[in-house]
Scaffold this active site. Structure first.
Site, PDB file in Angstrom:
ATOM      1  N   LYS A  67       0.901  -1.173   0.000  1.00  0.00           N
ATOM      2  CA  LYS A  67       0.000   0.000   0.000  1.00  0.00           C
ATOM      3  C   LYS A  67       0.921   1.200   0.000  1.00  0.00           C
ATOM      4  CE  LYS A  67      -2.097   2.981   2.125  1.00  0.00           C
ATOM      5  NZ  LYS A  67      -1.862   4.414   1.790  1.00  0.00           N
ATOM      6  N   GLU A 113       8.984   0.684  11.414  1.00  0.00           N
ATOM      7  CA  GLU A 113      10.009   1.726  11.278  1.00  0.00           C
ATOM      8  C   GLU A 113       9.305   3.043  11.499  1.00  0.00           C
ATOM      9  OE1 GLU A 113      13.033   1.103  11.007  1.00  0.00           O
ATOM     10  OE2 GLU A 113      13.265  -0.792   9.941  1.00  0.00           O
ATOM     11  N   CYS A 126      12.934  10.359   8.383  1.00  0.00           N
ATOM     12  CA  CYS A 126      12.816   9.786   9.733  1.00  0.00           C
ATOM     13  C   CYS A 126      14.116   9.908  10.496  1.00  0.00           C
ATOM     14  CB  CYS A 126      12.389   8.332   9.632  1.00  0.00           C
ATOM     15  SG  CYS A 126      13.438   7.397   8.535  1.00  0.00           S
ATOM     16  N   GLU A 134       8.852  15.033  16.825  1.00  0.00           N
ATOM     17  CA  GLU A 134       9.402  15.091  15.475  1.00  0.00           C
ATOM     18  C   GLU A 134       8.734  16.259  14.735  1.00  0.00           C
ATOM     19  OE1 GLU A 134       8.322  11.693  13.140  1.00  0.00           O
ATOM     20  OE2 GLU A 134      10.357  11.494  12.403  1.00  0.00           O
TER      21      GLU A 134
END
Ligand code: NAD
Length: 480
Positions: free
Chosen positions: A174, A249, A283, A382
């Site tokens: 996906k 992750e 990331c 973040e």
């Protein structure tokens, strides 16, 4: 650009209910194409096709080295279409063209690395007693689901899909609704191989529809998810209720720790690159600078000067930074910046950059923030943009404490000429990867990657990731 289609069981398909989603170019703010808005029916067809193929004699008969050759074939196709793919990735994500090329080169390496590994993952024999032979084999696990984020679409797809197919699994991908272009191309390349239909499937759609259905589907046997902590937790919960293993992750708040005995020019360049790559939408972005107090002024002078030389502009013009993905991400970053403006000092950047004719595109000056309280939201969460926060430490103990002070633990950079100090820090920092006097080591297809703490669970990349896609069977044979 023509409307894109999903690839299910060897066929190009629109969604069952024919809904579509616009795909925008972040550099211009304009719509480039559409993808099918895949929903439950579509995901269900893809997973069932992958399951049927997994159980088929046709797939079982494909030998490990042949699977490897097919993956090499995909690598060759990516290589042949390198220019086209780099432009597509660059347009889709808004990343500078040079970084688009780097991502395509990494994708080639993933298919080659795991293609080469396909016939080299071996079992064991275990000494038990005379008259008993015991051995362990690694079997494929079944249907593997791969949910991919928007920031590194082709790299993240390639690293897990190539490993899963190398080990004999079937795959349902996906892609992210914002960035489906290169995944569609990979489907085209698989379509041209001799892989049985149903080994590789690609569904498109929103996360809360197609993604949620895929992660909770009772017929999947493994889930690889790359994305945010919130979504990662939701998909892990869904998989847990089906007792399905997951590889997660997730995000990061990675520090670069700079000591006064470093090579200052190399450290400045390393710190800058670590935060501006893909406009900080990475990331593993080095979003925190931890600097030895006595060295702060000297280092920041150089760093801020370097930031002021950075150019921002459309992806294909290959500036240092491209645009932010979309208005939603941009607004989120600006919220952090205004918060930081209230409680700290913005040393450079922090403002929107406007481009004539591209009023809907979201460009942002690379930003350095100083004096943030360690417990503030901007210091802990973040930001996912080109925003570097600066903190100072007095000694090694304080550096370690600060490095470990967030919920994340993905990557750490350490800059010092003292290798003893570097090793001491390395051993005490919660981080899946540590780079000493460099940051990122050029992508590192061979190096295990993943997080401590909330940065994730399990490892991708490298040899170790192959084991995500196998399960162990022990066999004992008695003979007299
Ligand atoms: P996201 O979590 O919003 O989306 C990731 C993917 O999950 C997309 O394909 C999305 O459609 C899908 N999704 C969304 N909701 C879902 C649901 N309820 N069920 C199933 N799937 C769903 O993340 P994003 O905004 O695309 O990516 C940014 C985040 O990803 C950042 O936090 C970043 O740090 C992280 N990231 C991590 C890595 C890594 O390897 N550690 C790599 C890239 C990005």
């Amino acid at each position: 650009m023509e409307a894109l289609k999903m690839y299910i069981n060897g066929k190009w398909e629109d969604g069952h209910d024919k809904g579509t989603i616009n795909v925008n170019n972040p550099s211009t703010g304009e719509t480039m194409t559409t993808i099918p808005r895949g929903k439950e029916d579509d995901v269900d067809r893809a997973v069932k096709a992958a399951k049927d193929t997994f159980r088929s004699a046709e797939w079982r008969r494909v030998k490990p080295f042949e699977r490897g050759r097919i993956l090499f074939g995909v690598a060759a196709q990516i290589k042949e279409n390198r220019d086209e793919l780099a432009r597509l990735e660059s347009m889709d994500v808004g990343k500078p063209l040079t970084q688009g090329y780097a991502d395509i080169d990494a994708a080639i390496r993933y298919f080659e690395f795991y293609g080469g590994a396909a016939d080299k993952v071996m079992g064991d024999t275990i000494p038990i007693e005379d008259g008993l032979i015991d051995y362990v084999i690694r079997e494929p696990i079944g249907v593997t689901a791969h949910i991919v984020p928007w920031n590194y679409p082709i790299q993240i797809l390639s690293r897990s899909v190539a490993a899963a197919i190398a080990m004999g699994n079937t795959v349902v991908v996906k892609s992210a609704e914002d960035t489906p272009l290169t995944a569609t191309k990979i489907a085209e390349y698989f379509d041209q191989t001799s892989l049985p239909k149903g080994v590789f499937n690609h569904v498109t759609g929103y996360g809360y529809e197609a993604g949620a259905t895929l992660s909770s589907h009772p017929l999947i046997n493994h889930l690889t998810f790359t994305g945010s902590v919130g979504t990662g937790t939701a998909v892990a919960n869904a998989a847990t209720s089906n007792v399905v293993p997951v590889t997660l992750e997730l995000g990061g708040k990675s520090p670069n720790i700079v000591f006064s005995d470093c090579d200052i020019d190399k450290a400045v360049e390393g710190v800058v690159k670590a935060i501006i790559q893909n406009a900080g939408q990475t990331c593993s972005a080095g979003s925190r600078l931890l600097i030895e107090e006595s060295f702060k002024e000297t280092f920041l002078d150089k760093l801020v000067d370097r930031f002021k030389t950075l150019s921002v502009g459309p992806a294909l013009d290959d500036h240092d930074l491209g645009p932010i993905l979309n208005q939603k991400q941009f607004d989120r970053i600006m919220e952090f910046i205004s918060l930081a403006e209230r409680e700290s000092t913005v040393l450079t950047g922090g403002r929107r950059v406007t481009y004539e004719h591209y009023e809907n595109a979201c460009y942002l000056e690379p930003t350095v923030i100083d004096n943030l309280p360690l417990d503030s939201k901007a210091a802990q969460e973040e930001i996912f943009g080109p925003v570097l926060s600066v903190f100072t430490f007095k000694d090694e103990e304080e550096a370690i404490e600060m490095a470990n002070s967030t919920d994340y633990g993905l990557v750490t950079g350490i800059w010092t000429r003292d290798i003893n100090k570097a090793h001491l820090l390395m051993s005490r920092i919660d981080s899946g990867q540590v780079f000493i006097n460099n940051y990122g080591a050029g992508g590192g297809v061979q190096m295990p990657f993943g997080g401590y703490k909330k940065s994730g669970f399990g490892r991708e990349k490298g040899w170790i990731a192959l084991y995500n896609y196998t399960q162990v069977k022990n066999v004992a044979i008695k003979f007299d």
